[in-house]
Design a protein around this motif. Structure first.
Motif, mmCIF file in Angstrom:
data_model
loop_
_atom_site.group_PDB
_atom_site.id
_atom_site.type_symbol
_atom_site.label_atom_id
_atom_site.label_comp_id
_atom_site.label_asym_id
_atom_site.label_seq_id
_atom_site.Cartn_x
_atom_site.Cartn_y
_atom_site.Cartn_z
ATOM 1 N N VAL A 36 -46.653 82.139 1.088
ATOM 2 C CA VAL A 36 -46.189 80.783 0.773
ATOM 3 C C VAL A 36 -46.014 79.973 2.054
ATOM 4 O O VAL A 36 -46.439 78.807 2.144
ATOM 5 C CB VAL A 36 -44.865 80.837 -0.021
ATOM 6 C CG1 VAL A 36 -44.259 79.440 -0.145
ATOM 7 C CG2 VAL A 36 -45.099 81.434 -1.400
ATOM 8 N N SER A 37 -45.404 80.588 3.062
ATOM 9 C CA SER A 37 -45.206 79.907 4.337
ATOM 10 C C SER A 37 -46.541 79.569 4.994
ATOM 11 O O SER A 37 -46.715 78.483 5.567
ATOM 12 C CB SER A 37 -44.370 80.786 5.271
ATOM 13 O OG SER A 37 -44.204 80.185 6.531
ATOM 14 N N LEU A 42 -49.475 79.085 3.478
ATOM 15 C CA LEU A 42 -50.117 77.995 2.738
ATOM 16 C C LEU A 42 -49.478 76.651 3.086
ATOM 17 O O LEU A 42 -50.169 75.631 3.219
ATOM 18 C CB LEU A 42 -50.022 78.256 1.234
ATOM 19 C CG LEU A 42 -50.909 79.388 0.698
ATOM 20 C CD1 LEU A 42 -50.583 79.681 -0.760
ATOM 21 C CD2 LEU A 42 -52.388 79.030 0.850
ATOM 22 N N TYR A 43 -48.161 76.662 3.255
ATOM 23 C CA TYR A 43 -47.465 75.431 3.639
ATOM 24 C C TYR A 43 -47.906 74.974 5.033
ATOM 25 O O TYR A 43 -48.157 73.779 5.256
ATOM 26 C CB TYR A 43 -45.956 75.660 3.607
ATOM 27 C CG TYR A 43 -45.148 74.474 4.075
ATOM 28 C CD1 TYR A 43 -45.018 73.339 3.284
ATOM 29 C CD2 TYR A 43 -44.518 74.492 5.319
ATOM 30 C CE1 TYR A 43 -44.278 72.246 3.718
ATOM 31 C CE2 TYR A 43 -43.779 73.413 5.764
ATOM 32 C CZ TYR A 43 -43.665 72.293 4.958
ATOM 33 O OH TYR A 43 -42.938 71.212 5.399
ATOM 34 N N SER A 44 -48.010 75.919 5.961
ATOM 35 C CA SER A 44 -48.459 75.572 7.313
ATOM 36 C C SER A 44 -49.892 75.064 7.300
ATOM 37 O O SER A 44 -50.244 74.140 8.042
ATOM 38 C CB SER A 44 -48.347 76.796 8.232
ATOM 39 O OG SER A 44 -47.007 77.186 8.397
ATOM 40 N N TRP A 45 -50.714 75.672 6.474
ATOM 41 C CA TRP A 45 -52.115 75.249 6.387
ATOM 42 C C TRP A 45 -52.237 73.837 5.822
ATOM 43 O O TRP A 45 -53.004 73.018 6.330
ATOM 44 C CB TRP A 45 -52.882 76.240 5.519
ATOM 45 C CG TRP A 45 -54.273 75.798 5.181
ATOM 46 C CD1 TRP A 45 -55.282 75.523 6.059
ATOM 47 C CD2 TRP A 45 -54.806 75.581 3.872
ATOM 48 N NE1 TRP A 45 -56.420 75.146 5.384
ATOM 49 C CE2 TRP A 45 -56.157 75.172 4.033
ATOM 50 C CE3 TRP A 45 -54.283 75.700 2.588
ATOM 51 C CZ2 TRP A 45 -56.969 74.881 2.950
ATOM 52 C CZ3 TRP A 45 -55.102 75.418 1.507
ATOM 53 C CH2 TRP A 45 -56.427 75.008 1.695
ATOM 54 N N ARG A 46 -51.470 73.553 4.787
ATOM 55 C CA ARG A 46 -51.575 72.242 4.145
ATOM 56 C C ARG A 46 -50.905 71.138 4.961
ATOM 57 O O ARG A 46 -51.428 70.026 5.069
ATOM 58 C CB ARG A 46 -50.946 72.295 2.748
ATOM 59 C CG ARG A 46 -51.706 73.150 1.749
ATOM 60 C CD ARG A 46 -53.069 72.550 1.419
ATOM 61 N NE ARG A 46 -52.947 71.231 0.841
ATOM 62 C CZ ARG A 46 -52.780 70.979 -0.448
ATOM 63 N NH1 ARG A 46 -52.711 71.999 -1.309
ATOM 64 N NH2 ARG A 46 -52.693 69.748 -0.898
ATOM 65 N N SER A 47 -49.739 71.436 5.530
ATOM 66 C CA SER A 47 -48.943 70.378 6.167
ATOM 67 C C SER A 47 -48.991 70.397 7.688
ATOM 68 O O SER A 47 -48.661 69.402 8.334
ATOM 69 C CB SER A 47 -47.488 70.488 5.721
ATOM 70 O OG SER A 47 -46.899 71.673 6.233
ATOM 71 N N LYS A 83 -46.951 72.130 9.345
ATOM 72 C CA LYS A 83 -45.556 72.337 9.734
ATOM 73 C C LYS A 83 -45.140 73.778 9.415
ATOM 74 O O LYS A 83 -45.858 74.516 8.773
ATOM 75 C CB LYS A 83 -44.649 71.354 8.996
ATOM 76 C CG LYS A 83 -44.973 69.887 9.252
ATOM 77 C CD LYS A 83 -44.084 68.980 8.412
ATOM 78 C CE LYS A 83 -44.425 67.513 8.633
ATOM 79 N NZ LYS A 83 -43.593 66.619 7.780
ATOM 80 N N GLY A 84 -43.936 74.119 9.870
ATOM 81 C CA GLY A 84 -43.392 75.440 9.555
ATOM 82 C C GLY A 84 -44.087 76.585 10.257
ATOM 83 O O GLY A 84 -44.081 77.718 9.753
ATOM 84 N N ARG A 140 -54.177 75.231 11.756
ATOM 85 C CA ARG A 140 -54.528 75.295 10.334
ATOM 86 C C ARG A 140 -55.569 76.383 10.077
ATOM 87 O O ARG A 140 -55.507 77.092 9.073
ATOM 88 C CB ARG A 140 -55.040 73.934 9.861
ATOM 89 C CG ARG A 140 -53.939 72.901 9.662
ATOM 90 C CD ARG A 140 -54.489 71.653 8.974
ATOM 91 N NE ARG A 140 -53.418 70.771 8.550
ATOM 92 C CZ ARG A 140 -52.934 69.775 9.267
ATOM 93 N NH1 ARG A 140 -53.430 69.550 10.488
ATOM 94 N NH2 ARG A 140 -51.960 69.015 8.810
#
Length: 332
Positions: free
Chosen positions: A205-206, A208-213, A215-216, A302
């Motif tokens: 989940v983290s 995928l969030y980093s890939w999309r945004s 961030k994190g 990314r």
């Protein structure tokens, strides 16, 4: 020393790698002390020319460092036939006191080498050497670790004798065995299962969030390392039991053999690759707004996040397949 092709390749490669890293480390100290891009001095021009050579040499040397981890385990597995009592690489590594410390050293150097290669690749995207001090600072821990690895590798292989009687993996990774191997084998299944799937889910989940945004990246890097450690422990604790379909066989090395379709290689390759790519996003994050890298690093982060998520997903699929479709079932 046993004259096996794998042993000779590892010894020669480690010797050359250590020599190149030592030379690069010595030159890196000069760069850390004297680098000044605004200067047109003769020393600065010489440093700029030499850094291309150093980076190229290190790329090949550290690339070999990545491969050598798998070559080392492969060679240890092949050598087990020479030792009474050994059934896989576990027995070979236990043939003297340098085997398992060497494996840990190679694992640490695998991660350090991979991080350096990622940082070096990012630095090459800029026109003004934006990460040159940082990447040569990263060489500081690599130099002693590389030399230590070579000394342990020499001590390990030179100390191997075919008349040695060693322990089998069933004994080394038994519940009653004192030490780290026994402690890992005796970890409770249900808590480890929860930790395994929990850390992997959080990491995916983290990621995928980093890939999309974009961030994190710091939490994702930490979770990637945590996933590596928890997954290695889980392999010994319960995952291998499904592969072997035996309730007492916790060995993490037998899965590298043909009897089990060499399943260990894709398992370890995807796990280590996913952890390395995920950690790389965190190491690059402080420089994402640095001048000439303001576009290159977010794009690279990314790609690394996507690569890490993909590799972790493949690792999870392999492990889950064994647990779901194996006729073996673990009690609670």
């Amino acid at each position: 020393m046993i004259m096996h092709p794998g042993v000779l390749a590892l010894f020669t490669g480690s010797l050359l790698t250590s020599a190149m890293i030592l030379y690069a480390g010595w030159y890196g100290v000069r760069i850390l002390r004297n680098w000044d891009l605004s200067s047109g001095s003769e020393l600065q021009l010489a440093l700029e020319k030499r850094t291309y050579l150093i980076s190229t040499l290190l790329t090949y040397a550290l690339g070999f460092e990545l491969i050598s981890l798998f070559l080392f385990v492969f060679t240890a597995d092949r050598l087990h036939l020479l030792f009474s009592g050994a059934m896989c690489a576990a027995g070979t590594l236990n043939a003297n006191g340098f085997g398992y410390p060497l494996l840990i050293l190679k694992l640490v150097n695998f991660l350090l080498a991979g991080i350096w290669l990622i940082v070096n690749h990012a630095d090459n995207q800029g026109y003004d050497y934006p990460l040159i001090r940082f990447k040569y600072l990263l060489l500081v821990p690599l130099v002693p670790w590389s030399l230590l690895e070579f000394s342990y590798l020499f001590a390990y292989f030179s100390g191997l004798h075919a008349d040695v009687i060693t322990s089998c993996c069933g004994s080394l990774f038994s519940l009653e065995r004192p030490g780290i191997a026994g402690d890992l084998a005796s970890l409770p299944v249900e808590p480890m299962r929860l930790a395994f799937f929990g850390t992997l889910a959080a990491t995916l989940v983290s990621g995928l969030y980093s890939w999309r945004s974009g961030k994190g990246c710091y939490p994702f890097a930490v979770l990637s390392l945590a996933t590596l450690l928890v997954s290695l422990a889980s392999l010994v604790s319960f995952i291998c039991l499904y592969i072997y379909q035996l309730p007492s066989h916790h060995c993490p090395f037998c899965i590298l053999q043909g009897e089990y379709h060499y399943l260990g290689y894709p398992i370890y390759a995807t796990l280590l690759g996913g952890a390395l790519a995920g950690m790389g996003t965190g190491f690059l994050h402080p420089w994402r707004r640095r001048g000439s890298l303001s576009r290159a690093i977010p794009r690279l982060q990314r790609r690394l996040a996507a690569t890490s998520v993909l590799l972790f997903a493949v690792f999870l699929a392999i492990a889950s397949y064994q647990m779901i479709f194996s006729p073996f079932r673990l009690g609670r």
